[in-house]
Structure formats: C-alpha cells, structure tokens
Design a protein around this motif. Structure first.
Motif, PDB file in Angstrom:
ATOM      1  N   LEU A 132       1.261 -19.376  41.212  1.00  0.00           N
ATOM      2  CA  LEU A 132       1.047 -20.817  41.149  1.00  0.00           C
ATOM      3  C   LEU A 132      -0.389 -21.062  40.720  1.00  0.00           C
ATOM      4  O   LEU A 132      -1.331 -20.727  41.447  1.00  0.00           O
ATOM      5  N   VAL A 133      -0.559 -21.629  39.533  1.00  0.00           N
ATOM      6  CA  VAL A 133      -1.891 -21.782  38.934  1.00  0.00           C
ATOM      7  C   VAL A 133      -2.001 -23.155  38.274  1.00  0.00           C
ATOM      8  O   VAL A 133      -0.995 -23.846  38.065  1.00  0.00           O
ATOM      9  N   TYR A 134      -3.231 -23.540  37.944  1.00  0.00           N
ATOM     10  CA  TYR A 134      -3.394 -24.778  37.189  1.00  0.00           C
ATOM     11  C   TYR A 134      -2.651 -24.662  35.865  1.00  0.00           C
ATOM     12  O   TYR A 134      -2.602 -23.603  35.241  1.00  0.00           O
ATOM     13  N   VAL A 135      -2.077 -25.781  35.456  1.00  0.00           N
ATOM     14  CA  VAL A 135      -1.054 -25.770  34.408  1.00  0.00           C
ATOM     15  C   VAL A 135      -1.475 -25.081  33.106  1.00  0.00           C
ATOM     16  O   VAL A 135      -0.662 -24.380  32.502  1.00  0.00           O
ATOM     17  N   PRO A 136      -2.727 -25.198  32.633  1.00  0.00           N
ATOM     18  CA  PRO A 136      -3.030 -24.494  31.381  1.00  0.00           C
ATOM     19  C   PRO A 136      -3.165 -22.989  31.542  1.00  0.00           C
ATOM     20  O   PRO A 136      -3.227 -22.267  30.539  1.00  0.00           O
ATOM     21  N   LEU A 137      -3.192 -22.506  32.790  1.00  0.00           N
ATOM     22  CA  LEU A 137      -3.374 -21.075  33.035  1.00  0.00           C
ATOM     23  C   LEU A 137      -2.059 -20.317  33.158  1.00  0.00           C
ATOM     24  O   LEU A 137      -2.072 -19.089  33.280  1.00  0.00           O
TER      25      LEU A 137
END
Length: 271
Positions: free
Chosen positions: A239-244
C-alpha cells in the motif's frame, strides 16, 4: 454529450455537485454541470494539483488492470465506476485479452446513461445501476450473473470510492461482503484518500464535499486503509502513494509522493 449548458437529467439534484461529475471535470471531461465545476474550483483552491492527483489515480487504474490481466484475470467488477473517459477498464483489459468481461457499477444518472451508451455494442461489458453499499444487489444483478462466473477469479475495483463510505457505514464490513462473495484467487484493487501526512488538506476537502456534493469524504490513515485489505494478500510494493504503485518506466515519480494524498494497492484473496 451532457454539459453544464444542457437540461439537467431526471434524477439529478441541480443544487448538489456529483462525485462522478466532479471527477469527470478533474480529468477534463465534458459530462459535468456548472455546479460540479464550481466544486472543482473550490477543490483546486485547497489543493492546486488536484487535477494531477486525478490523473495519477487514473493512471494507477490502468496499471492495476494491466497487472491483473497479466495475472490471468478475465473478469472485473468496477464499483463506483463513474463517467466513462479515456482508458476505461474494458478498453484496457480487452485490448490485452479480448473477451475479458467487465461490469461497471454506479448510481449517478449521468454516469449510468453514458456508460450504457458506450457499452451498447460490447457484449462483454455492461453497466449496473446500483448503490455499492448494497453488495447483494450488485452481485446478484442480472447483468452480473450473465457476465461473471463466480467459479473463476474476479477482480473487484474500488478506485477512489471507499472514502465516500462513512465510518458509520462500516467500510471494512462492506469490503468484506464483496470479498466473501468471491472465490479464492480473486483480487481487490483499491485507492483511497488519506489524512496520513496532509491532515489539513484532507479535512478541508472533507468539509467541501459535505457542503457542496452528494457524498461526504472520509479520508483515512494508512492503518485504516490497510484494514480494507483484510483477507487479501497485498502484492509488492504493498500500500503506497498512488504514483508509486508500479510506475511505468516513462513515468515521472514525484520527489514528494505524499503530495498525492491517495494510497493505492492490489491484493489477492487468500485460500
């Protein structure tokens, strides 16, 4: 085409912006009204890069669908699918694997009408007019039962939709209801607004949606969003920030990804 200059369709409250139509405006679409663009302007005043955030979220959807098709998925249910725009699930999936079956689910009249028109000649995709808060209604809809084989893995897509489910509506229980209706080996792809690193922005956006739109926004912490994946094994990078989330080689990865205050992840149902 529906624009702010045309008559408001039946079932639309002209005094309230719509979640689906605001998102359409963020992406530069034309299926929105003046009230939606006013809400977007207020949103932009809070976060000037909101359009970039919307594009990053849309790009995640495309990458997630490609990953799932590569993993062998041939059935998708897109919950809160919104108004059709470039890079729809069926376009991405069927371009890789013709015959992939896709169900869209929304209850916004504009989203449903345009989806129905877009899919009229596609035998492998359909739209269900339903509230995602009623999983049994969605999973038992005639269109779903016609296209989706629940003996085979299914991918449920919840792209920036669960933050419109309040705490009182039990978001984890809602996701679990869909999960329990799927066979082992099925998937969940989800993106969700967070107040983890930008609580002020999340609070201001939440207040805006409560006052101007048909649905409030409830941003959640990393832990709160992770809980929605209970029963699913997250694939790397988690679960990561969307661009990652698995950026393409040509993508520009931001120096400060928390400015894109949406978490994203993809998980596979255990068992």
């Amino acid at each position: 085409m529906v624009t702010g200059r045309e008559e408001v369709p039946e079932g639309v409250d002209p005094a309230k912006a719509s979640v689906a139509r605001i998102y359409d405006a963020m992406l530069g679409g034309e299926h929105n009204f003046a009230i939606d663009r006013e809400a977007l302007a207020a949103f932009t005043a809070i976060d000037p890069q909101v359009r970039a955030l919307a594009r990053a979220n849309r790009a995640f959807l495309g990458r997630a669908v490609r990953h799932l098709v590569d993993a062998g998925v041939r059935q998708f249910i897109d919950l809160g699918s919104g108004i059709p725009t470039q890079g729809n699930v069926h376009e991405v999936a069927q371009s890789i694997a013709p015959g992939t079956r896709v169900i869209y689910v929304d209850n916004d009249p504009v989203a449903v009408a345009h989806s129905a028109s877009l899919l009229a000649d596609n035998p492998d995709a359909d739209i269900v007019n339903a509230d995602i808060r009623r999983p049994a209604d969605v999973l038992n809809a005639p269109q779903v039962r016609k296209l989706i084989d629940f003996n085979e893995p299914v991918a449920i897509l919840m792209i920036t939709i669960m933050h419109f489910i309040t705490h009182e509506e039990d978001p984890a229980g809602l996701v679990a209801a869909y999960r329990d209706g799927l066979p082992a080996g099925s998937w969940l792809a989800l993106s969700h607004a967070t107040d983890q690193d930008r609580p002020g922005t999340a609070a201001a956006v939440g207040k805006l949606y409560r006052s101007k739109a048909t649905s409030p926004v409830t941003a959640r912490s990393y832990e709160g969003i992770s809980e929605l994946f209970t029963g699913f094994d997250l694939v790397p990078p988690g679960l990561v920030y969307v661009p990652l989330w698995r950026p393409d080689p040509a993508d520009d990865v931001p120096e400060n990804p928390s400015e894109y205050w949406v978490y994203a992840g993809v998980g596979r149902k255990a068992g």
